[in-house]
Write a protein that holds these residues in place. Structure first.
Motif, PDB file in Angstrom:
ATOM      1  N   ILE A 116       0.839  -1.202   0.000  1.00 35.81           N
ATOM      2  CA  ILE A 116       0.000   0.000   0.000  1.00 35.81           C
ATOM      3  C   ILE A 116       0.874   1.253   0.000  1.00 35.81           C
ATOM      4  O   ILE A 116       0.616   2.219  -0.735  1.00 35.81           O
ATOM      5  CB  ILE A 116      -0.945  -0.012   1.210  1.00 35.81           C
ATOM      6  CG1 ILE A 116      -2.001  -1.115   1.043  1.00 35.81           C
ATOM      7  CG2 ILE A 116      -1.636   1.345   1.376  1.00 35.81           C
ATOM      8  CD1 ILE A 116      -2.797  -1.394   2.307  1.00 35.81           C
ATOM      9  N   GLY A 117       1.916   1.243   0.830  1.00 36.64           N
ATOM     10  CA  GLY A 117       2.819   2.391   0.878  1.00 36.64           C
ATOM     11  C   GLY A 117       3.510   2.631  -0.449  1.00 36.64           C
ATOM     12  O   GLY A 117       3.631   3.780  -0.907  1.00 36.64           O
ATOM     13  N   HIS A 118       3.944   1.568  -1.099  1.00 34.21           N
ATOM     14  CA  HIS A 118       4.612   1.707  -2.388  1.00 34.21           C
ATOM     15  C   HIS A 118       3.638   2.174  -3.470  1.00 34.21           C
ATOM     16  O   HIS A 118       4.007   2.953  -4.347  1.00 34.21           O
ATOM     17  CB  HIS A 118       5.249   0.377  -2.781  1.00 34.21           C
ATOM     18  CG  HIS A 118       6.564   0.133  -2.126  1.00 34.21           C
ATOM     19  ND1 HIS A 118       7.659  -0.368  -2.788  1.00 34.21           N
ATOM     20  CD2 HIS A 118       6.989   0.348  -0.846  1.00 34.21           C
ATOM     21  CE1 HIS A 118       8.693  -0.468  -1.962  1.00 34.21           C
ATOM     22  NE2 HIS A 118       8.295  -0.040  -0.766  1.00 34.21           N
ATOM     23  N   ALA A 119       2.392   1.683  -3.409  1.00 28.57           N
ATOM     24  CA  ALA A 119       1.405   2.106  -4.399  1.00 28.57           C
ATOM     25  C   ALA A 119       1.099   3.593  -4.259  1.00 28.57           C
ATOM     26  O   ALA A 119       0.941   4.310  -5.255  1.00 28.57           O
ATOM     27  CB  ALA A 119       0.132   1.290  -4.242  1.00 28.57           C
ATOM     28  N   ALA A 120       1.031   4.077  -3.010  1.00 25.59           N
ATOM     29  CA  ALA A 120       0.733   5.492  -2.776  1.00 25.59           C
ATOM     30  C   ALA A 120       1.875   6.391  -3.218  1.00 25.59           C
ATOM     31  O   ALA A 120       1.655   7.468  -3.786  1.00 25.59           O
ATOM     32  CB  ALA A 120       0.421   5.709  -1.296  1.00 25.59           C
ATOM     33  N   LYS A 123       6.726   4.238  -5.385  1.00 20.17           N
ATOM     34  CA  LYS A 123       8.128   3.914  -5.168  1.00 20.17           C
ATOM     35  C   LYS A 123       8.552   2.689  -5.964  1.00 20.17           C
ATOM     36  O   LYS A 123       9.698   2.574  -6.405  1.00 20.17           O
ATOM     37  CB  LYS A 123       8.365   3.678  -3.675  1.00 20.17           C
ATOM     38  CG  LYS A 123       9.810   3.415  -3.300  1.00 20.17           C
ATOM     39  CD  LYS A 123       9.972   3.333  -1.795  1.00 20.17           C
ATOM     40  CE  LYS A 123      11.429   3.121  -1.411  1.00 20.17           C
ATOM     41  NZ  LYS A 123      11.601   3.071   0.066  1.00 20.17           N
ATOM     42  N   SER A 124       7.634   1.741  -6.126  1.00 20.53           N
ATOM     43  CA  SER A 124       7.910   0.533  -6.892  1.00 20.53           C
ATOM     44  C   SER A 124       6.589  -0.031  -7.382  1.00 20.53           C
ATOM     45  O   SER A 124       5.519   0.533  -7.132  1.00 20.53           O
ATOM     46  CB  SER A 124       8.639  -0.514  -6.029  1.00 20.53           C
ATOM     47  OG  SER A 124       7.730  -1.134  -5.137  1.00 20.53           O
ATOM     48  N   ASN A 125       6.646  -1.165  -8.052  1.00 21.53           N
ATOM     49  CA  ASN A 125       5.444  -1.815  -8.559  1.00 21.53           C
ATOM     50  C   ASN A 125       4.935  -2.882  -7.601  1.00 21.53           C
ATOM     51  O   ASN A 125       4.194  -3.782  -8.006  1.00 21.53           O
ATOM     52  CB  ASN A 125       5.737  -2.450  -9.931  1.00 21.53           C
ATOM     53  CG  ASN A 125       4.474  -2.930 -10.619  1.00 21.53           C
ATOM     54  OD1 ASN A 125       3.429  -2.277 -10.555  1.00 21.53           O
ATOM     55  ND2 ASN A 125       4.547  -4.083 -11.274  1.00 21.53           N
ATOM     56  N   LEU A 126       5.314  -2.791  -6.315  1.00 20.84           N
ATOM     57  CA  LEU A 126       4.916  -3.826  -5.376  1.00 20.84           C
ATOM     58  C   LEU A 126       3.400  -3.932  -5.262  1.00 20.84           C
ATOM     59  O   LEU A 126       2.858  -5.035  -5.131  1.00 20.84           O
ATOM     60  CB  LEU A 126       5.539  -3.567  -3.998  1.00 20.84           C
ATOM     61  CG  LEU A 126       5.240  -4.617  -2.924  1.00 20.84           C
ATOM     62  CD1 LEU A 126       5.711  -5.995  -3.376  1.00 20.84           C
ATOM     63  CD2 LEU A 126       5.895  -4.227  -1.604  1.00 20.84           C
ATOM     64  N   GLY A 127       2.704  -2.803  -5.311  1.00 24.95           N
ATOM     65  CA  GLY A 127       1.240  -2.851  -5.250  1.00 24.95           C
ATOM     66  C   GLY A 127       0.670  -3.671  -6.395  1.00 24.95           C
ATOM     67  O   GLY A 127      -0.210  -4.515  -6.201  1.00 24.95           O
ATOM     68  N   GLY A 128       1.169  -3.436  -7.602  1.00 26.50           N
ATOM     69  CA  GLY A 128       0.718  -4.206  -8.758  1.00 26.50           C
ATOM     70  C   GLY A 128       1.081  -5.677  -8.645  1.00 26.50           C
ATOM     71  O   GLY A 128       0.310  -6.557  -9.043  1.00 26.50           O
ATOM     72  N   ILE A 129       2.259  -5.953  -8.097  1.00 23.21           N
ATOM     73  CA  ILE A 129       2.695  -7.341  -7.910  1.00 23.21           C
ATOM     74  C   ILE A 129       1.755  -8.070  -6.958  1.00 23.21           C
ATOM     75  O   ILE A 129       1.346  -9.208  -7.200  1.00 23.21           O
ATOM     76  CB  ILE A 129       4.141  -7.376  -7.384  1.00 23.21           C
ATOM     77  CG1 ILE A 129       5.113  -6.938  -8.483  1.00 23.21           C
ATOM     78  CG2 ILE A 129       4.507  -8.769  -6.883  1.00 23.21           C
ATOM     79  CD1 ILE A 129       6.536  -6.743  -8.001  1.00 23.21           C
ATOM     80  N   VAL A 130       1.390  -7.405  -5.860  1.00 24.97           N
ATOM     81  CA  VAL A 130       0.491  -8.030  -4.886  1.00 24.97           C
ATOM     82  C   VAL A 130      -0.896  -8.236  -5.483  1.00 24.97           C
ATOM     83  O   VAL A 130      -1.527  -9.285  -5.267  1.00 24.97           O
ATOM     84  CB  VAL A 130       0.422  -7.180  -3.595  1.00 24.97           C
ATOM     85  CG1 VAL A 130      -0.688  -7.664  -2.680  1.00 24.97           C
ATOM     86  CG2 VAL A 130       1.764  -7.233  -2.874  1.00 24.97           C
ATOM     87  N   LEU A 131      -1.388  -7.271  -6.238  1.00 28.19           N
ATOM     88  CA  LEU A 131      -2.692  -7.438  -6.883  1.00 28.19           C
ATOM     89  C   LEU A 131      -2.682  -8.603  -7.868  1.00 28.19           C
ATOM     90  O   LEU A 131      -3.564  -9.465  -7.855  1.00 28.19           O
ATOM     91  CB  LEU A 131      -3.083  -6.151  -7.626  1.00 28.19           C
ATOM     92  CG  LEU A 131      -3.849  -5.098  -6.850  1.00 28.19           C
ATOM     93  CD1 LEU A 131      -4.081  -3.880  -7.739  1.00 28.19           C
ATOM     94  CD2 LEU A 131      -5.178  -5.632  -6.342  1.00 28.19           C
ATOM     95  N   GLU A 132      -1.677  -8.638  -8.720  1.00 23.27           N
ATOM     96  CA  GLU A 132      -1.634  -9.637  -9.792  1.00 23.27           C
ATOM     97  C   GLU A 132      -1.436 -11.042  -9.243  1.00 23.27           C
ATOM     98  O   GLU A 132      -2.098 -11.990  -9.684  1.00 23.27           O
ATOM     99  CB  GLU A 132      -0.492  -9.305 -10.760  1.00 23.27           C
ATOM    100  CG  GLU A 132      -0.406 -10.235 -11.960  1.00 23.27           C
ATOM    101  CD  GLU A 132      -1.591 -10.118 -12.893  1.00 23.27           C
ATOM    102  OE1 GLU A 132      -1.913 -11.117 -13.571  1.00 23.27           O
ATOM    103  OE2 GLU A 132      -2.215  -9.032 -12.938  1.00 23.27           O
ATOM    104  N   ASN A 133      -0.524 -11.183  -8.280  1.00 20.79           N
ATOM    105  CA  ASN A 133      -0.161 -12.511  -7.787  1.00 20.79           C
ATOM    106  C   ASN A 133      -0.893 -12.889  -6.500  1.00 20.79           C
ATOM    107  O   ASN A 133      -0.777 -14.028  -6.048  1.00 20.79           O
ATOM    108  CB  ASN A 133       1.344 -12.581  -7.552  1.00 20.79           C
ATOM    109  CG  ASN A 133       2.130 -12.399  -8.832  1.00 20.79           C
ATOM    110  OD1 ASN A 133       2.252 -13.310  -9.636  1.00 20.79           O
ATOM    111  ND2 ASN A 133       2.658 -11.189  -9.028  1.00 20.79           N
ATOM    112  N   GLY A 134      -1.625 -11.937  -5.935  1.00 22.74           N
ATOM    113  CA  GLY A 134      -2.400 -12.196  -4.736  1.00 22.74           C
ATOM    114  C   GLY A 134      -3.878 -12.232  -5.041  1.00 22.74           C
ATOM    115  O   GLY A 134      -4.439 -13.267  -5.389  1.00 22.74           O
TER     116      GLY A 134
END
Length: 222
Positions: A116-120, A123-134
């Motif tokens: 959530i912090g990275h998506a806001a 900073k990185s694509n971690l939010g997208g990674i969590v959405l896609e793979n989670g």
């Protein structure tokens, strides 16, 4: 007829790779945003070269970690041609219970807060990674179960994604947002089992065929 898995065949990480992914999850809980390939290599007792060989880069490692965490959410196995309402209910209840156990774990809370912090901050694509793979991967994992239930005449819905989102909401309620915001909510195995059964019965009340569901549904547990 062989039992049908709840998801398509996926390459299972080796035991050594699983240890690396578990190390990533532990470091996320301890260090949050300070996760580095060096720290992972040190914790997992392997070289950075091995990490890059297995996962490509940091994003690849994070994607594999999210997939590994999400893989714990399963709906069980079932015989599609002979699926009955009892087996369908057990599959949905099992999915709900494993999902609640995962989202309430310290590792998932840390991972989602970081995403959530990275998506806001972008900073990185971690939010997208969590959405896609989670979330999205979990939805695809349950879709065959829902569609098998419809084919068997046990469920009635037009769109499987809408049905999944209804089930997802009934299972999760406000649990995840409360945990992410620091609520000291504790879900033990018994409470998880009760919540999973309640959500499953509510879902089958909404989407179950009246001529099948009313014969097996128990009253929601207190």
């Amino acid at each position: 007829m062989a039992a049908t898995p709840d998801t398509a065949d996926m390459e299972e990480p080796t035991a050594r790779q699983q240890a690396v992914l578990d190390a990533v999850l532990s470091l996320m809980v301890e260090e949050g945003d300070q996760l580095t390939m060096t720290a992972v290599a040190r914790r997992a007792s392997c070289s950075k070269e091995t990490l890059y060989k297995w996962f490509g880069d940091r994003d690849g490692l994070l994607a594999a970690t999210v997939r590994w965490q999400a893989a714990r959410v399963r709906a069980g196995r079932y015989d599609r041609p002979t699926l009955d309402i009892g087996t369908l209910r057990d599959s949905l209840k099992g999915f709900a219970a494993t999902w609640l156990a995962v989202i309430s774990s310290p590792t998932s809370i840390a991972l989602n807060r970081l995403a959530i912090g990275h998506a806001a901050s972008r900073k990185s694509n971690l939010g997208g990674i969590v959405l896609e793979n989670g979330r999205f991967a979990i939805g695809e994992r349950l879709r065959p179960v829902l569609e098998a239930g419809r084919e068997a005449g046990l469920l009635a819905f037009e769109d499987s994604e809408t049905a999944f989102r209804s089930f997802f909401g009934l299972v999760g309620r406000d649990v995840q947002i409360r945990l992410l915001l620091g609520d000291s909510l504790t879900l033990g195995p018994d409470e998880i089992a009760r919540d999973a059964a309640r959500a499953t019965d509510q879902f089958l009340t909404l989407y179950g065929r009246a001529d099948t569901s009313t014969n097996v549904l128990s009253a929601p547990e207190a």
